[in-house]
Design a protein around this motif. Structure first.
Motif, PDB file in Angstrom:
ATOM      1  N   TYR A   2       0.804  -1.209  -0.134  1.00 53.56           N
ATOM      2  CA  TYR A   2       0.046  -0.047  -0.142  1.00 53.56           C
ATOM      3  C   TYR A   2       0.789   1.166  -0.078  1.00 53.56           C
ATOM      4  CZ  TYR A   2      -4.205  -2.953   1.007  1.00 53.56           C
ATOM      5  OH  TYR A   2      -4.990  -3.800   1.031  1.00 53.56           O
ATOM      6  N   LEU A   3       0.456   2.180  -0.829  1.00 56.59           N
ATOM      7  CA  LEU A   3       1.003   3.477  -0.751  1.00 56.59           C
ATOM      8  C   LEU A   3      -0.129   4.632  -0.113  1.00 56.59           C
ATOM      9  CD1 LEU A   3       2.878   5.857  -1.545  1.00 56.59           C
ATOM     10  CD2 LEU A   3       1.690   6.083  -3.721  1.00 56.59           C
ATOM     11  N   ARG A   4       0.093   5.162   1.161  1.00 54.66           N
ATOM     12  CA  ARG A   4      -0.714   6.155   1.723  1.00 54.66           C
ATOM     13  C   ARG A   4      -0.159   7.702   1.661  1.00 54.66           C
ATOM     14  NH1 ARG A   4      -4.682   6.031   6.064  1.00 54.66           N
ATOM     15  NH2 ARG A   4      -4.528   7.890   7.178  1.00 54.66           N
ATOM     16  N   ILE A   5      -0.987   8.429   1.139  1.00 58.35           N
ATOM     17  CA  ILE A   5      -0.488  10.006   0.892  1.00 58.35           C
ATOM     18  C   ILE A   5      -1.123  10.748   1.774  1.00 58.35           C
ATOM     19  CG2 ILE A   5      -0.054  11.643  -0.671  1.00 58.35           C
ATOM     20  CD1 ILE A   5       0.062   9.590  -3.049  1.00 58.35           C
ATOM     21  N   ALA A   6      -0.783  11.728   2.387  1.00 55.00           N
ATOM     22  CA  ALA A   6      -1.584  13.167   2.978  1.00 55.00           C
ATOM     23  C   ALA A   6      -0.796  14.181   2.361  1.00 55.00           C
ATOM     24  CB  ALA A   6      -1.437  12.865   4.447  1.00 55.00           C
ATOM     25  N   VAL A   7      -1.852  14.834   1.914  1.00 57.70           N
ATOM     26  CA  VAL A   7      -1.467  16.172   0.978  1.00 57.70           C
ATOM     27  C   VAL A   7      -2.382  17.399   1.543  1.00 57.70           C
ATOM     28  CG1 VAL A   7      -0.052  15.397  -0.959  1.00 57.70           C
ATOM     29  CG2 VAL A   7      -2.712  15.456  -0.995  1.00 57.70           C
ATOM     30  N   PRO A   8      -2.162  18.694   1.648  1.00 58.59           N
ATOM     31  CA  PRO A   8      -3.110  19.691   1.926  1.00 58.59           C
ATOM     32  C   PRO A   8      -4.197  19.396   0.765  1.00 58.59           C
ATOM     33  CG  PRO A   8      -0.720  20.623   1.744  1.00 58.59           C
ATOM     34  CD  PRO A   8      -1.086  19.165   1.151  1.00 58.59           C
ATOM     35  N   ASP A   9      -5.608  19.535   1.130  1.00 61.26           N
ATOM     36  CA  ASP A   9      -6.721  19.086   0.244  1.00 61.26           C
ATOM     37  C   ASP A   9      -6.936  20.520  -0.418  1.00 61.26           C
ATOM     38  OD1 ASP A   9      -8.754  18.465  -1.007  1.00 61.26           O
ATOM     39  OD2 ASP A   9      -9.750  17.439   0.751  1.00 61.26           O
ATOM     40  N   LEU A  10      -6.563  20.573  -1.677  1.00 64.60           N
ATOM     41  CA  LEU A  10      -6.864  21.859  -2.634  1.00 64.60           C
ATOM     42  C   LEU A  10      -8.326  22.135  -2.840  1.00 64.60           C
ATOM     43  CD1 LEU A  10      -5.993  24.086  -4.376  1.00 64.60           C
ATOM     44  CD2 LEU A  10      -6.004  22.425  -6.283  1.00 64.60           C
ATOM     45  N   GLU A  11      -9.117  20.969  -2.659  1.00 63.89           N
ATOM     46  CA  GLU A  11     -10.656  21.152  -2.968  1.00 63.89           C
ATOM     47  C   GLU A  11     -11.256  21.642  -1.813  1.00 63.89           C
ATOM     48  OE1 GLU A  11     -12.861  17.416  -3.206  1.00 63.89           O
ATOM     49  OE2 GLU A  11     -14.405  18.240  -3.655  1.00 63.89           O
ATOM     50  N   GLN A  12     -10.837  21.075  -0.665  1.00 64.58           N
ATOM     51  CA  GLN A  12     -11.286  21.542   0.791  1.00 64.58           C
ATOM     52  C   GLN A  12     -10.933  23.118   1.022  1.00 64.58           C
ATOM     53  OE1 GLN A  12      -9.781  21.160   4.907  1.00 64.58           O
ATOM     54  NE2 GLN A  12     -10.305  19.002   4.555  1.00 64.58           N
ATOM     55  N   ILE A  14       8.826  25.454   1.036  1.00 58.58           N
ATOM     56  CA  ILE A  14       7.686  26.049  -0.015  1.00 58.58           C
ATOM     57  C   ILE A  14       6.691  24.673  -0.691  1.00 58.58           C
ATOM     58  CG2 ILE A  14       8.655  27.995  -0.415  1.00 58.58           C
ATOM     59  CD1 ILE A  14       8.998  27.105  -3.224  1.00 58.58           C
ATOM     60  N   HIS A  15       5.495  25.100  -1.076  1.00 57.79           N
ATOM     61  CA  HIS A  15       4.820  24.298  -1.868  1.00 57.79           C
ATOM     62  C   HIS A  15       5.111  24.468  -3.278  1.00 57.79           C
ATOM     63  CE1 HIS A  15       1.375  23.499   1.511  1.00 57.79           C
ATOM     64  NE2 HIS A  15       2.813  23.128   1.765  1.00 57.79           N
ATOM     65  N   ARG A  16       5.174  23.498  -4.198  1.00 55.15           N
ATOM     66  CA  ARG A  16       5.534  23.764  -5.468  1.00 55.15           C
ATOM     67  C   ARG A  16       4.281  23.117  -6.373  1.00 55.15           C
ATOM     68  NH1 ARG A  16      10.910  24.617  -6.515  1.00 55.15           N
ATOM     69  NH2 ARG A  16      12.252  24.250  -4.887  1.00 55.15           N
ATOM     70  N   TRP A  17       3.291  22.561  -5.814  1.00 54.78           N
ATOM     71  CA  TRP A  17       1.943  22.025  -6.460  1.00 54.78           C
ATOM     72  C   TRP A  17       1.133  21.772  -5.446  1.00 54.78           C
ATOM     73  CZ3 TRP A  17       1.200  23.401 -11.073  1.00 54.78           C
ATOM     74  CH2 TRP A  17       0.170  22.828 -11.616  1.00 54.78           C
ATOM     75  N   MET A  18      -0.070  21.535  -5.976  1.00 54.52           N
ATOM     76  CA  MET A  18      -1.306  21.244  -4.945  1.00 54.52           C
ATOM     77  C   MET A  18      -2.410  20.126  -5.614  1.00 54.52           C
ATOM     78  SD  MET A  18      -2.629  24.556  -2.903  1.00 54.52           S
ATOM     79  CE  MET A  18      -3.076  23.788  -1.498  1.00 54.52           C
ATOM     80  N   TYR A  19      -2.803  19.356  -4.869  1.00 54.34           N
ATOM     81  CA  TYR A  19      -3.492  18.179  -5.223  1.00 54.34           C
ATOM     82  C   TYR A  19      -4.897  18.124  -4.577  1.00 54.34           C
ATOM     83  CZ  TYR A  19       0.953  16.662  -6.731  1.00 54.34           C
ATOM     84  OH  TYR A  19       2.438  16.526  -7.364  1.00 54.34           O
ATOM     85  N   ASP A  20      -5.843  17.341  -5.469  1.00 57.51           N
ATOM     86  CA  ASP A  20      -7.157  17.272  -5.159  1.00 57.51           C
ATOM     87  C   ASP A  20      -7.408  15.854  -5.395  1.00 57.51           C
ATOM     88  OD1 ASP A  20      -7.935  16.864  -7.447  1.00 57.51           O
ATOM     89  OD2 ASP A  20      -7.930  19.197  -7.872  1.00 57.51           O
ATOM     90  N   ARG A  21      -8.473  15.151  -4.878  1.00 56.41           N
ATOM     91  CA  ARG A  21      -8.961  13.775  -5.048  1.00 56.41           C
ATOM     92  C   ARG A  21      -8.894  13.257  -6.704  1.00 56.41           C
ATOM     93  NH1 ARG A  21     -15.290  13.992  -4.861  1.00 56.41           N
ATOM     94  NH2 ARG A  21     -15.689  16.044  -4.704  1.00 56.41           N
TER      95      ARG A  21
END
Ligand SMILES: C[S@@+](CC[C@H](N)C(=O)[O-])C[C@H]1O[C@@H](n2cnc3c(N)ncnc32)[C@H](O)[C@@H]1O
Length: 293
Positions: free
Chosen positions: A81-91, A209-216
């Motif tokens: 399994y790969l588990r990822i947590a990122v800041p949620d762009l959608e939220q 710094i952040h270089r990109w953002m992700y959503d679901r």
């Protein structure tokens, strides 16, 4: 190692467990090994039962992020399994729009404060030029009128952010300060660079710094394109990695550590792994294919 499992925490920062293989650009402890993930994940093919990274992917350029996920695929065992947590762009985007509307309709101080904070969440971590940025200053403001809202966004991380902000400036040892000054002088003489430009370039390389953002949607597309399957959105203390909640990585006593996160898990397919691995490798740029071959 927990029950013979090889669990890997990439870019662990200060949040790691001794049962895991912990890697970071800047190791905070002897239990963390130094590794620059841009150069790959320093592990054998098909060797890890689970790979996890929290709030790391967004610090890499989209191209390097994709490479790193390709590396996660390579080092995972089939069915791992790969588990990822990122800041949620959608939220963040939804909250921003809600707070914008509230501030527009009722521009009272609390609405303005929440709106300003959501703007910072969208922008500050991408454009800041010094550690902590405008978010750091907002968090450490003792007179902030929206402390409850800030806590709902930052969770227990708010205390860490406050103490990091307080120690900012006291951190660099004398030697590195002197070295930094010499480097800036030299750059000024050689190329006429303004020292602020050099400071900024150094800071942007530091990993903050952040270089990109992700959503679901974008995250699902990205991991599927690398051969992963079975994409699921999870709660902070919900996982298919055996015993995950016990390691207290994403949730402390059941409370999300970083409530602004999107938590996802996906799997390296068990049966078709040889084919998908070859596909994933073929999609990586040439120099990286050699590295993982
Ligand atoms: C926001 S912190 C997150 C730390 C931790 N995973 C957590 O959830 O609290 C980002 C971490 O990624 C690490 N990092 C950033 N770029 C990296 C790179 N190229 N290689 C390894 N680690 C990196 C930083 O050193 C930092 O510890």
């Amino acid at each position: 190692m927990s029950a013979g499992q090889k669990l890997v925490n990439l870019g662990c920062g200060r949040h790691f467990h001794s049962d895991w293989v912990n890697l970071d650009l800047v190791p905070f402890s002897d239990e963390v090994k130094a590794a620059d993930l841009i150069n790959g994940v320093p592990l054998e093919n098909n060797s890890a039962d689970a790979v996890y990274h929290s709030h790391v992917l967004e610090h890499l350029s989209p191209q390097c992020g994709r490479k790193m996920l390709g590396e996660c695929f390579r080092v995972l065992k089939p069915a791992g399994y790969l588990r990822i947590a990122v800041p949620d762009l959608e939220q963040i985007a939804k909250l921003y729009l809600g707070k914008l509307q509230a501030a527009w309709e009722t521009p009272e101080p609390i609405n303005m404060a929440d709106y300003s904070w959501m703007k910072l969440e969208l922008i500050d971590q991408m454009v800041r030029t010094s550690s902590g940025g405008a978010m750091g200053r907002a968090i450490s403001d003792p007179d902030a009128i929206n402390k409850e809202f800030l806590r709902s966004r930052l969770g227990s991380e708010i205390e860490n952010a406050q103490s990091a902000q307080a120690s900012e400036g006291r951190r660099a040892p004398v030697f590195s300060k002197i070295l930094g000054k010499i480097k800036k002088k030299l750059a000024g003489w050689l190329w006429g660079h303004h020292s602020e430009t050099l400071d900024e370039a150094e800071f942007r390389r530091s990993g903050e710094i952040h270089r990109w953002m992700y959503d679901r949607v974008s995250l699902r597309e990205l991991v599927f394109s690398l051969g992963f399957s079975d994409f699921r959105i999870c709660d902070a203390d919900e996982s298919r990695i055996p015993g995950f909640s016990g390691y207290q990585l994403d949730a402390l006593e059941g409370v999300p550590r970083k409530p602004d996160s999107l938590f996802i898990e996906c799997q390296k397919p068990a049966e078709t792994f040889a084919k998908t691995e070859a596909t994933a490798r073929a999609r990586l740029p040439g120099e990286f294919q050699e590295k993982v071959a």
